[in-house]
Structures are given as structure tokens and as C-alpha cells.
Design a protein around this motif. Structure first.
Motif, PDB file in Angstrom:
ATOM      1  N   ARG A 194       0.843  -1.193   0.000  1.00 52.89           N
ATOM      2  CA  ARG A 194       0.000   0.000   0.000  1.00 52.89           C
ATOM      3  C   ARG A 194       0.884   1.251   0.000  1.00 52.89           C
ATOM      4  NH1 ARG A 194      -3.793  -3.339   2.948  1.00 52.89           N
ATOM      5  NH2 ARG A 194      -5.888  -3.010   2.074  1.00 52.89           N
ATOM      6  N   LEU A 195       0.549   2.198  -0.855  1.00 54.54           N
ATOM      7  CA  LEU A 195       1.317   3.441  -0.918  1.00 54.54           C
ATOM      8  C   LEU A 195       1.244   4.186   0.408  1.00 54.54           C
ATOM      9  CD1 LEU A 195       2.905   5.701  -2.217  1.00 54.54           C
ATOM     10  CD2 LEU A 195       0.818   6.449  -3.378  1.00 54.54           C
ATOM     11  N   ALA A 196       0.081   4.250   1.015  1.00 54.50           N
ATOM     12  CA  ALA A 196      -0.049   4.966   2.288  1.00 54.50           C
ATOM     13  C   ALA A 196       0.853   4.362   3.348  1.00 54.50           C
ATOM     14  CB  ALA A 196      -1.511   4.955   2.752  1.00 54.50           C
ATOM     15  N   ALA A 197       0.974   3.027   3.378  1.00 55.14           N
ATOM     16  CA  ALA A 197       1.825   2.369   4.374  1.00 55.14           C
ATOM     17  C   ALA A 197       3.287   2.697   4.144  1.00 55.14           C
ATOM     18  CB  ALA A 197       1.603   0.854   4.330  1.00 55.14           C
ATOM     19  N   VAL A 198       3.703   2.758   2.885  1.00 57.52           N
ATOM     20  CA  VAL A 198       5.091   3.112   2.566  1.00 57.52           C
ATOM     21  C   VAL A 198       5.376   4.543   3.012  1.00 57.52           C
ATOM     22  CG1 VAL A 198       6.741   3.500   0.704  1.00 57.52           C
ATOM     23  CG2 VAL A 198       5.275   1.472   0.674  1.00 57.52           C
ATOM     24  N   LEU A 199       4.453   5.450   2.735  1.00 59.69           N
ATOM     25  CA  LEU A 199       4.653   6.841   3.133  1.00 59.69           C
ATOM     26  C   LEU A 199       4.656   6.989   4.650  1.00 59.69           C
ATOM     27  CD1 LEU A 199       2.474   8.696   0.469  1.00 59.69           C
ATOM     28  CD2 LEU A 199       4.962   8.398   0.505  1.00 59.69           C
ATOM     29  N   ASP A 200       3.795   6.235   5.330  1.00 61.78           N
ATOM     30  CA  ASP A 200       3.799   6.256   6.793  1.00 61.78           C
ATOM     31  C   ASP A 200       5.139   5.769   7.328  1.00 61.78           C
ATOM     32  OD1 ASP A 200       1.210   7.205   6.889  1.00 61.78           O
ATOM     33  OD2 ASP A 200       0.303   5.245   7.312  1.00 61.78           O
ATOM     34  N   MET A 201       5.681   4.722   6.735  1.00 65.37           N
ATOM     35  CA  MET A 201       6.956   4.152   7.162  1.00 65.37           C
ATOM     36  C   MET A 201       8.080   5.182   7.045  1.00 65.37           C
ATOM     37  SD  MET A 201       8.828   0.734   5.662  1.00 65.37           S
ATOM     38  CE  MET A 201       9.173   1.484   4.076  1.00 65.37           C
ATOM     39  N   LEU A 202       7.972   6.045   6.047  1.00 61.93           N
ATOM     40  CA  LEU A 202       9.009   7.063   5.830  1.00 61.93           C
ATOM     41  C   LEU A 202       8.738   8.350   6.600  1.00 61.93           C
ATOM     42  CD1 LEU A 202       9.618   6.666   1.988  1.00 61.93           C
ATOM     43  CD2 LEU A 202      10.881   5.630   3.885  1.00 61.93           C
ATOM     44  N   GLY A 203       7.646   8.390   7.341  1.00 67.45           N
ATOM     45  CA  GLY A 203       7.327   9.585   8.115  1.00 67.45           C
ATOM     46  C   GLY A 203       6.879  10.743   7.250  1.00 67.45           C
ATOM     47  N   ALA A 204       6.090  10.461   6.236  1.00 70.25           N
ATOM     48  CA  ALA A 204       5.624  11.517   5.337  1.00 70.25           C
ATOM     49  C   ALA A 204       4.692  12.475   6.075  1.00 70.25           C
ATOM     50  CB  ALA A 204       4.899  10.904   4.143  1.00 70.25           C
ATOM     51  N   GLY A 205       4.777  13.740   5.704  1.00 72.23           N
ATOM     52  CA  GLY A 205       3.927  14.747   6.314  1.00 72.23           C
ATOM     53  C   GLY A 205       2.460  14.510   6.011  1.00 72.23           C
ATOM     54  N   LYS A 206       1.602  14.852   6.957  1.00 76.18           N
ATOM     55  CA  LYS A 206       0.170  14.623   6.793  1.00 76.18           C
ATOM     56  C   LYS A 206      -0.649  15.891   6.984  1.00 76.18           C
ATOM     57  CE  LYS A 206       0.453   9.818   8.379  1.00 76.18           C
ATOM     58  NZ  LYS A 206       1.893   9.841   8.694  1.00 76.18           N
ATOM     59  N   ALA A 207      -0.022  17.054   6.906  1.00 79.60           N
ATOM     60  CA  ALA A 207      -0.748  18.303   7.077  1.00 79.60           C
ATOM     61  C   ALA A 207      -1.831  18.433   6.019  1.00 79.60           C
ATOM     62  CB  ALA A 207       0.220  19.483   6.981  1.00 79.60           C
ATOM     63  N   ALA A 208      -2.885  19.145   6.370  1.00 84.32           N
ATOM     64  CA  ALA A 208      -3.971  19.362   5.418  1.00 84.32           C
ATOM     65  C   ALA A 208      -3.415  19.978   4.139  1.00 84.32           C
ATOM     66  CB  ALA A 208      -5.026  20.273   6.037  1.00 84.32           C
ATOM     67  N   GLY A 209      -3.876  19.474   3.030  1.00 84.38           N
ATOM     68  CA  GLY A 209      -3.419  20.006   1.749  1.00 84.38           C
ATOM     69  C   GLY A 209      -2.177  19.354   1.195  1.00 84.38           C
ATOM     70  N   THR A 210      -1.617  18.348   1.903  1.00 85.20           N
ATOM     71  CA  THR A 210      -0.429  17.659   1.401  1.00 85.20           C
ATOM     72  C   THR A 210      -0.745  16.966   0.080  1.00 85.20           C
ATOM     73  OG1 THR A 210       0.524  17.325   3.600  1.00 85.20           O
ATOM     74  CG2 THR A 210       1.249  15.828   1.866  1.00 85.20           C
ATOM     75  N   GLN A 211       0.147  17.138  -0.897  1.00 86.58           N
ATOM     76  CA  GLN A 211      -0.034  16.572  -2.223  1.00 86.58           C
ATOM     77  C   GLN A 211       1.040  15.525  -2.514  1.00 86.58           C
ATOM     78  OE1 GLN A 211      -2.546  17.547  -4.787  1.00 86.58           O
ATOM     79  NE2 GLN A 211      -3.421  18.121  -2.801  1.00 86.58           N
ATOM     80  N   ILE A 212       0.655  14.516  -3.260  1.00 82.65           N
ATOM     81  CA  ILE A 212       1.574  13.481  -3.721  1.00 82.65           C
ATOM     82  C   ILE A 212       1.753  13.665  -5.219  1.00 82.65           C
ATOM     83  CG2 ILE A 212       2.028  11.015  -3.850  1.00 82.65           C
ATOM     84  CD1 ILE A 212       1.769  12.167  -0.976  1.00 82.65           C
ATOM     85  N   VAL A 213       2.986  13.922  -5.651  1.00 78.72           N
ATOM     86  CA  VAL A 213       3.282  14.148  -7.065  1.00 78.72           C
ATOM     87  C   VAL A 213       4.026  12.934  -7.596  1.00 78.72           C
ATOM     88  CG1 VAL A 213       4.372  15.655  -8.768  1.00 78.72           C
ATOM     89  CG2 VAL A 213       3.444  16.625  -6.641  1.00 78.72           C
ATOM     90  N   PHE A 214       3.478  12.317  -8.627  1.00 78.03           N
ATOM     91  CA  PHE A 214       4.083  11.142  -9.244  1.00 78.03           C
ATOM     92  C   PHE A 214       4.939  11.563 -10.440  1.00 78.03           C
ATOM     93  CE2 PHE A 214      -0.088   9.314  -7.744  1.00 78.03           C
ATOM     94  CZ  PHE A 214       0.430   8.505  -6.761  1.00 78.03           C
ATOM     95  N   HIS A 215       6.075  10.893 -10.631  1.00 77.53           N
ATOM     96  CA  HIS A 215       6.930  11.126 -11.798  1.00 77.53           C
ATOM     97  C   HIS A 215       7.154   9.795 -12.507  1.00 77.53           C
ATOM     98  CE1 HIS A 215       8.131  15.301 -10.856  1.00 77.53           C
ATOM     99  NE2 HIS A 215       8.011  14.908  -9.593  1.00 77.53           N
ATOM    100  N   SER A 216       6.761   9.730 -13.770  1.00 70.59           N
ATOM    101  CA  SER A 216       6.923   8.521 -14.570  1.00 70.59           C
ATOM    102  C   SER A 216       8.036   8.692 -15.590  1.00 70.59           C
ATOM    103  CB  SER A 216       5.611   8.191 -15.292  1.00 70.59           C
ATOM    104  OG  SER A 216       4.593   7.902 -14.352  1.00 70.59           O
ATOM    105  N   VAL A 217       8.505   7.566 -16.128  1.00 77.75           N
ATOM    106  CA  VAL A 217       9.649   7.603 -17.034  1.00 77.75           C
ATOM    107  C   VAL A 217       9.343   8.346 -18.328  1.00 77.75           C
ATOM    108  CG1 VAL A 217      10.694   5.512 -16.107  1.00 77.75           C
ATOM    109  CG2 VAL A 217       9.083   5.330 -18.019  1.00 77.75           C
ATOM    110  N   ASP A 218       8.060   8.488 -18.675  1.00 81.09           N
ATOM    111  CA  ASP A 218       7.705   9.190 -19.904  1.00 81.09           C
ATOM    112  C   ASP A 218       7.364  10.656 -19.680  1.00 81.09           C
ATOM    113  OD1 ASP A 218       5.290   8.930 -18.642  1.00 81.09           O
ATOM    114  OD2 ASP A 218       4.261   7.935 -20.287  1.00 81.09           O
ATOM    115  N   GLY A 219       7.557  11.134 -18.452  1.00 74.94           N
ATOM    116  CA  GLY A 219       7.276  12.524 -18.148  1.00 74.94           C
ATOM    117  C   GLY A 219       5.881  12.784 -17.625  1.00 74.94           C
ATOM    118  N   TYR A 220       5.035  11.747 -17.553  1.00 73.84           N
ATOM    119  CA  TYR A 220       3.684  11.907 -17.023  1.00 73.84           C
ATOM    120  C   TYR A 220       3.777  12.242 -15.543  1.00 73.84           C
ATOM    121  CZ  TYR A 220      -1.347  10.888 -16.569  1.00 73.84           C
ATOM    122  OH  TYR A 220      -2.703  10.959 -16.359  1.00 73.84           O
TER     123      TYR A 220
END
Length: 204
Positions: A108-134
Motif C-alpha cells: 500500500r502506498l499509504a503504508a510506505v509513506l507512513d513508514m518514511l514519516g511523510a507529512g500529513k498536514a492538510a493540503g499535502t499533495q503526492i506528485v508522481f513522476h513517470s519515465v515518460d514525463g507523465y
């Protein structure tokens, strides 16, 4: 879903992106701060996280990140073994590419982010980067609602570069009511395959 437009430098940059640091296989409960690399990185998580195992983007070594303007001072990079040894789930969404259900497996992505201590403040955004620039982005609350996984396998086979790999961030759209009501071709616009980097941008 609009077709993804490939950047002209993507193919030439893959080797540089995959040469970043990686961590050895770890259980989710392990102490991961400063974990040493064991193999080629397939996914790097940067931004508002507490754990790290690599330094800033190197404009020479990290060619894909550099060309896609990914910037960070420190990050955490996973090799395939590390991701595959995290607790995983299996989903069976109907994919738009052939209209058939496929088995996808990963943590689960949420579990991985929790494991890394990702910030959870309101408005937090997750930006994905793919090999094709998407580069889609979602809210932290949205990724939990949809229950994203970081798939490393499809139908029992490892994801590969040139296919859905190295990582496919995806949810089971058939079982997310608001997505299941949409035409198949519109369900996965926020599900990037070819994923190699995630940025956590903390809200203010």
C-alpha cells in the motif's frame, strides 16, 4: 484518459534514473534511517519525509530526475527486493488497455509513506513522476480513500521497463464507486505506470 505524451529524452535517461541509491530488503518495522543500498533503485520518495538514505539530486548521475526538474536535498530510494518484502496486497482491476481484469501485487502506498514519516498536514499533495514525463498528483487523503498500491507485479510477473514498470501506482477502480461509474478509459488518469519517483509536497 488522455494519452500520455512521451518526452524525447525518456529512453536515454532510464539508465541514469535507475542508478540512484537503493536500500536492502527490510521489514516494515525495521529501522530504516540511513539504510545502505543493495541494488539498483526502482523508486525514490522525496519531499516531506523523515527517513532518508540518499542525498540530493545529482544532475549528472540522476539524468531523468534532472531533465524532469525533480529536486530534493535528501530522499529515500527503494530497490525491488525492498518493495517486494514489504507487506503486500493483491488487487484485480479491469485495465483500460484490454478491458480485462489483471492481478496486480504490491505494498500500500499509504503504508510506505507512513513508514518514511511523510507529512500529513492538510493540503499535502503526492506528485508522481513517470519515465515518460507523465506527472499526475493527488491529495494525501485521496490516496488513502482509493487505497493505492505500488504494484511491482502483474499477473504473477515482475513489471518491466517498456511495460508497466518499474512501478505502477494503481487502485482497484472496479471497487471504488466513483471510479467504477466512469467509462473504463477514464478510470486511471491518476494511476501512473512507469513510476520511478514520488514527491510529498506538504500543505501549509
Amino acid at each position: 484518459m488522455k494519452k500520455r505524451q512521451f518526452i524525447s529524452t525518456a529512453a536515454a535517461s532510464i539508465a541514469g534514473a535507475l542508478s540512484a541509491s537503493a536500500l536492502p530488503a527490510l521489514a516494515a518495522s525495521s529501522t530504516i534511517q540511513g539504510a545502505k543500498p543493495a541494488g539498483p533503485a526502482i523508486l525514490t520518495v522525496a519531499g516531506a519525509i523523515e527517513q532518508s538514505n540518499r542525498g540530493p539530486v545529482d544532475p549528472v548521475i540522476d539524468q531523468m530526475m534532472h531533465k524532469q526538474n525533480v529536486q530534493f536535498k535528501r530522499a529515500f530510494s527503494f530497490d525491488l527486493s525492498a518493495l517486494d518484502q514489504l507487506p503486500a496486497i493483491i488487487i484485480n482491476p479491469t485495465l483500460e488497455y484490454d478491458g480485462k481484469p489483471h492481478q496486480l501485487r504490491g505494498p500500500r502506498l499509504a503504508a510506505v509513506l507512513d513508514m518514511l514519516g511523510a507529512g500529513k498536514a492538510a493540503g499535502t499533495q503526492i506528485v508522481f513522476h513517470s519515465v515518460d514525463g507523465y506527472m499526475p498528483q493527488i491529495g494525501f487523503d485521496q490516496l488513502r480513500k482509493y487505497d493505492y498500491i505500488l504494484a511491482t507485479q502483474v499477473d504473477g510477473m515482475p513489471l518491466s521497463i517498456g511495460g508497466f514498470g518499474p512501478v505502477f501506482a494503481i487502485y482497484d477502480a472496479d471497487r471504488v464507486p466513483e471510479m467504477a461509474r466512469k467509462p473504463l478509459g477514464q478510470r486511471f488518469a491518476l494511476c501512473p505506470w512507469g513510476l520511478y519517483c514520488i514527491e510529498v509536497v506538504q500543505g501549509k
